[in-house]
Design an enzyme around this catalytic site. Structure first.
Site, mmCIF file in Angstrom:
data_model
loop_
_atom_site.group_PDB
_atom_site.id
_atom_site.type_symbol
_atom_site.label_atom_id
_atom_site.label_comp_id
_atom_site.label_asym_id
_atom_site.label_seq_id
_atom_site.Cartn_x
_atom_site.Cartn_y
_atom_site.Cartn_z
ATOM 1 N N PHE A 187 -19.641 112.877 -45.568
ATOM 2 C CA PHE A 187 -19.610 113.991 -46.533
ATOM 3 C C PHE A 187 -18.483 114.979 -46.267
ATOM 4 C CE2 PHE A 187 -21.819 116.283 -43.118
ATOM 5 C CZ PHE A 187 -21.276 117.559 -43.246
ATOM 6 N N LYS A 238 -18.162 103.229 -50.827
ATOM 7 C CA LYS A 238 -19.498 103.846 -50.862
ATOM 8 C C LYS A 238 -19.341 105.238 -50.254
ATOM 9 C CE LYS A 238 -22.885 104.916 -48.944
ATOM 10 N NZ LYS A 238 -23.300 106.347 -48.910
ATOM 11 N N GLU A 286 -23.468 110.305 -50.262
ATOM 12 C CA GLU A 286 -24.320 110.678 -51.401
ATOM 13 C C GLU A 286 -24.440 112.199 -51.534
ATOM 14 O OE1 GLU A 286 -25.042 109.358 -48.553
ATOM 15 O OE2 GLU A 286 -27.110 109.632 -47.908
ATOM 16 N N SER A 321 -21.274 109.443 -38.482
ATOM 17 C CA SER A 321 -21.799 109.841 -37.177
ATOM 18 C C SER A 321 -21.841 108.627 -36.233
ATOM 19 C CB SER A 321 -23.196 110.419 -37.348
ATOM 20 O OG SER A 321 -24.021 109.466 -37.983
ATOM 21 N N CYS A 335 -14.528 116.501 -38.070
ATOM 22 C CA CYS A 335 -14.635 115.667 -36.874
ATOM 23 C C CYS A 335 -13.592 116.079 -35.846
ATOM 24 C CB CYS A 335 -14.458 114.208 -37.225
ATOM 25 S SG CYS A 335 -12.830 113.878 -37.875
ATOM 26 N N GLU A 337 -23.316 116.795 -30.845
ATOM 27 C CA GLU A 337 -22.338 117.164 -31.873
ATOM 28 C C GLU A 337 -23.073 118.049 -32.886
ATOM 29 O OE1 GLU A 337 -21.074 114.195 -34.753
ATOM 30 O OE2 GLU A 337 -19.133 115.154 -34.919
HETATM 31 P P1 NAD Z 1 -23.431 109.957 -41.634
HETATM 32 O O1 NAD Z 1 -23.290 109.027 -40.490
HETATM 33 O O2 NAD Z 1 -24.760 110.585 -41.888
HETATM 34 O O3 NAD Z 1 -23.026 109.211 -43.013
HETATM 35 C C1 NAD Z 1 -21.845 108.475 -43.134
HETATM 36 C C2 NAD Z 1 -22.050 107.367 -44.165
HETATM 37 O O4 NAD Z 1 -23.080 106.499 -43.696
HETATM 38 C C3 NAD Z 1 -22.496 107.892 -45.524
HETATM 39 O O5 NAD Z 1 -21.848 107.177 -46.539
HETATM 40 C C4 NAD Z 1 -24.000 107.638 -45.516
HETATM 41 O O6 NAD Z 1 -24.529 107.413 -46.802
HETATM 42 C C5 NAD Z 1 -24.134 106.407 -44.662
HETATM 43 N N1 NAD Z 1 -25.402 106.352 -43.937
HETATM 44 C C6 NAD Z 1 -26.188 107.397 -43.571
HETATM 45 N N2 NAD Z 1 -27.274 106.962 -42.915
HETATM 46 C C7 NAD Z 1 -27.164 105.606 -42.850
HETATM 47 C C8 NAD Z 1 -27.990 104.587 -42.281
HETATM 48 N N3 NAD Z 1 -29.122 104.865 -41.637
HETATM 49 N N4 NAD Z 1 -27.574 103.306 -42.388
HETATM 50 C C9 NAD Z 1 -26.428 103.005 -43.022
HETATM 51 N N5 NAD Z 1 -25.624 103.945 -43.582
HETATM 52 C C10 NAD Z 1 -25.980 105.225 -43.489
HETATM 53 O O7 NAD Z 1 -22.293 111.062 -41.461
HETATM 54 P P2 NAD Z 1 -22.090 112.401 -42.297
HETATM 55 O O8 NAD Z 1 -23.152 113.374 -41.924
HETATM 56 O O9 NAD Z 1 -21.869 112.090 -43.718
HETATM 57 O O10 NAD Z 1 -20.678 112.882 -41.718
HETATM 58 C C11 NAD Z 1 -20.536 113.622 -40.544
HETATM 59 C C12 NAD Z 1 -20.261 112.731 -39.352
HETATM 60 O O11 NAD Z 1 -19.077 111.968 -39.581
HETATM 61 C C13 NAD Z 1 -19.985 113.522 -38.089
HETATM 62 O O12 NAD Z 1 -20.607 112.866 -37.014
HETATM 63 C C14 NAD Z 1 -18.478 113.472 -37.950
HETATM 64 O O13 NAD Z 1 -17.987 113.642 -36.643
HETATM 65 C C15 NAD Z 1 -18.194 112.107 -38.467
HETATM 66 N N6 NAD Z 1 -16.807 111.985 -38.896
HETATM 67 C C16 NAD Z 1 -15.959 111.300 -38.081
HETATM 68 C C17 NAD Z 1 -14.638 111.194 -38.422
HETATM 69 C C18 NAD Z 1 -13.688 110.439 -37.545
HETATM 70 O O14 NAD Z 1 -12.566 110.246 -37.962
HETATM 71 N N7 NAD Z 1 -14.070 110.002 -36.366
HETATM 72 C C19 NAD Z 1 -14.163 111.788 -39.602
HETATM 73 C C20 NAD Z 1 -15.057 112.470 -40.411
HETATM 74 C C21 NAD Z 1 -16.392 112.569 -40.041
#
Ligand code: NAD
Length: 504
Positions: A157, A181, A184, A234, A289, A389
């Site tokens: 997000f 994808k 959401e 994450s 991030c 985090e």
């Molecule tokens: P998230 O892991 O909750 O979601 C990321 C994606 O995974 C979304 O599209 C979501 O719909 C999907 N998802 C969520 N739960 C899932 C599940 N149980 N099974 C399969 N798919 C699932 O992350 P977020 O809250 O949207 O974003 C923040 C996180 O992203 C932070 O941890 C941040 O550090 C990380 N991030 C990392 C980078 C990087 O370059 N390393 C860049 C941006 C964000």
């Protein structure tokens, strides 16, 4: 604070085969404006059939897209670049309305995405292979790089415009077709981009969007017609995606979470350091991030630095991202409450709460997901505000005596996304960039996000797989190499020889 009445939420659909697509199911997710707390959109949540429809469209489009000349592909990308540049304010406003980050910050993320599009416009040069004439007598050898097929991109997000653009411009330029994808929580930015790509002349099916949750992600991971997965999110989900995607035989790059440290040596410029700590700690409400969440103060630098940070924090305005504030709300009410619970955990664990952002004065509406910048001092590595985090506007000061102690702390952390050192000693900076086990390092630069022609990615629990995003590693990821050994002419060079081919 102000209050206003809610408008009717708008439906947000998938984008499949060049058009808006309502989907097979009836599940819809709520999308909020984080600055008001109101539901502004209802996003379609994909069923298996929707993912399959997107993949089928991408698979069909791949048959012709991969044969389209580089010149034509690049022309479409140039047209997309022009449209995106002309409409970047519109896209930034969409980002602000669903993510909450302030408009200038949203525009910054669009601009960083635009840079990757520009990089991808140079794909003909990046795809050039090698050629060796007469590797053996009259035998030439050359290498080419070819697209993978249908590629899946799953994004978080926090950068709804930029993170998809880390991947799809290069993927498309290299001849792949795409299913994205998005998160959401803020799905509309990707739909806007899909419309711009269509307007730029991209054939239907080359770029598809499915919205949804775990169900859609799992289907992409297992789908036999999806060749690769680029994931950002994450760490637990990144690890899950890596393990399951590779188990299904796919190429996977999976970028995870972070805990970024800023090491401050006693000889640092304290004004620059304080500005940087505030910018990198609280920009985008800490939902980056590459945000700095732990400031490691070496020697006696902590007290004067904290005074300077406090002065700057007192000038920050938290509020609606459209009103010229410095920092916006958090993305959802649930996330705001989670971050607030970490603040309480820090207090309970005995850290010194220097600035408490939990009951903020806000230039915005009452229902917004507010939490103002928060500063802790005397944080120790066993506290949850250090180990987790937090992904919110919470900056922790950890005091250490020596450079060695600071380095050991950073290297002991399971994450390795970004880090920075602030010092006026070139030798110390050079030593740090050599010794630190982190993928992206800043020297007097707090958020060292590499420019697009380098590659973005961390180490350890911040990245699973070995390909970083964009730059030449992005080109490598979205193509596979082939080496051709070729002989023309002269049948007199034939003849039977069952030995292993040799050049001598
Ligand atoms: P998230 O892991 O909750 O979601 C990321 C994606 O995974 C979304 O599209 C979501 O719909 C999907 N998802 C969520 N739960 C899932 C599940 N149980 N099974 C399969 N798919 C699932 O992350 P977020 O809250 O949207 O974003 C923040 C996180 O992203 C932070 O941890 C941040 O550090 C990380 N991030 C990392 C980078 C990087 O370059 N390393 C860049 C941006 C964000």
């Amino acid at each position: 604070m102000t209050t206003s009445t809610a408008a009717q939420p708008t439906p947000i659909n998938h984008w499949i085969d060049g058009k808006s697509y309502e989907g097979a199911g009836t599940r819809r997710g709520e999308v909020f404006n984080p600055a008001t707390g109101q539901v502004t959109g209802l996003v379609a949540m994909a069923e298996l059939a929707d993912v399959d429809a997107a993949v089928a469209s991408a698979k069909e489009a791949f048959q012709s897209w991969r044969h389209i000349s580089l010149a034509k592909r690049v022309n479409i990308l140039f047209a997309f670049r022009e449209l995106l540049n002309a409409k970047k304010e519109e896209l930034a406003a969409i980002v602000t309305s669903e993510h909450g980050k302030v408009l200038s910050d949203a525009l910054g993320e669009v601009t960083r995405g635009l840079e990757v599009v520009e990089f991808a416009c140079g794909i003909p040069h990046l795809l050039k292979g090698g050629f060796t004439e007469n590797a053996s007598t009259n035998v030439d050898v050359y290498s080419i790089r070819q697209p993978l097929g249908v590629v899946g991109i799953i994004t978080p997000f926090n950068f709804p415009a930029m993170v998809p653009m880390w991947f799809f411009p290069i993927a498309i330029a290299a001849g792949n077709t795409v299913v994205v994808k998005p998160s959401e929580k803020d799905p509309s930015a990707t739909n806007f981009v899909a419309e711009l790509l269509a307007e730029a002349g991209l054939p239907a099916g080359v770029f598809n969007v499915v919205h949804g949750d775990k169900l859609a992600v799992d289907r992409l991971l297992e789908h036999p017609d999806v060749a690769s997965i680029s994931f950002v999110g994450s760490t637990p989900i990144a690890k899950y995606v890596y393990e399951n995607g590779t188990k299904a035989g796919k190429r996977v790059q999976s970028l995870g979470g972070a805990k970024n440290h800023m090491v401050v040596l006693p000889d640092a410029d304290l004004d620059l350091t304080a500005d940087s700590a505030v910018n990198a700690g609280f920009g985008s409400a800490g939902e980056r991030c590459m945000a700095i969440s732990a400031l490691v103060a070496v020697g006696d630098v902590a007290d004067p630095l904290i005074e300077k940070i406090k002065e700057r924090m007192a000038t920050l305005r938290t509020g609606d991202g459209t009103r010229g504030c410095d920092m916006g709300p958090l993305v959802t009410g649930a996330h705001r409450d989670k971050v607030a619970s970490y603040v309480q955990a820090g207090v309970d664990a005995g850290a010194e709460l220097v600035v408490d952002g939990r009951d903020p004065e806000v230039d915005g509406e009452e229902g917004g997901f507010w939490l103002a910048p928060t500063l802790f001092d005397k944080v120790t590595p066993d506290m949850s505000i250090y180990t987790e985090e937090i992904f919110g506007p919470v900056l922790s000061i950890v005091r250490v005596e020596t450079y060695e102690e600071a380095l050991a702390l950073v290297n002991a952390n399971p994450y390795g996304n970004g880090t920075a050192i602030f010092t006026n000693d070139g030798g110390a900076a050079r030593r740090y960039q050599n010794e630190v086990e982190v993928g992206m390092v800043g020297v007097n630069v707090p958020i060292p996000v590499p420019v697009c022609y380098y590659s973005f990615g961390g180490w350890k629990a911040s990245l699973f797989g070995d390909a970083h995003a964009h730059g030449t590693e992005g080109v490598q990821f979205f193509t596979r190499g082939k080496v051709v050994t070729s002989r023309w002419l002269d049948p007199s060079h034939g003849g039977l020889n069952l030995g292993f081919p040799q050049t001598h």
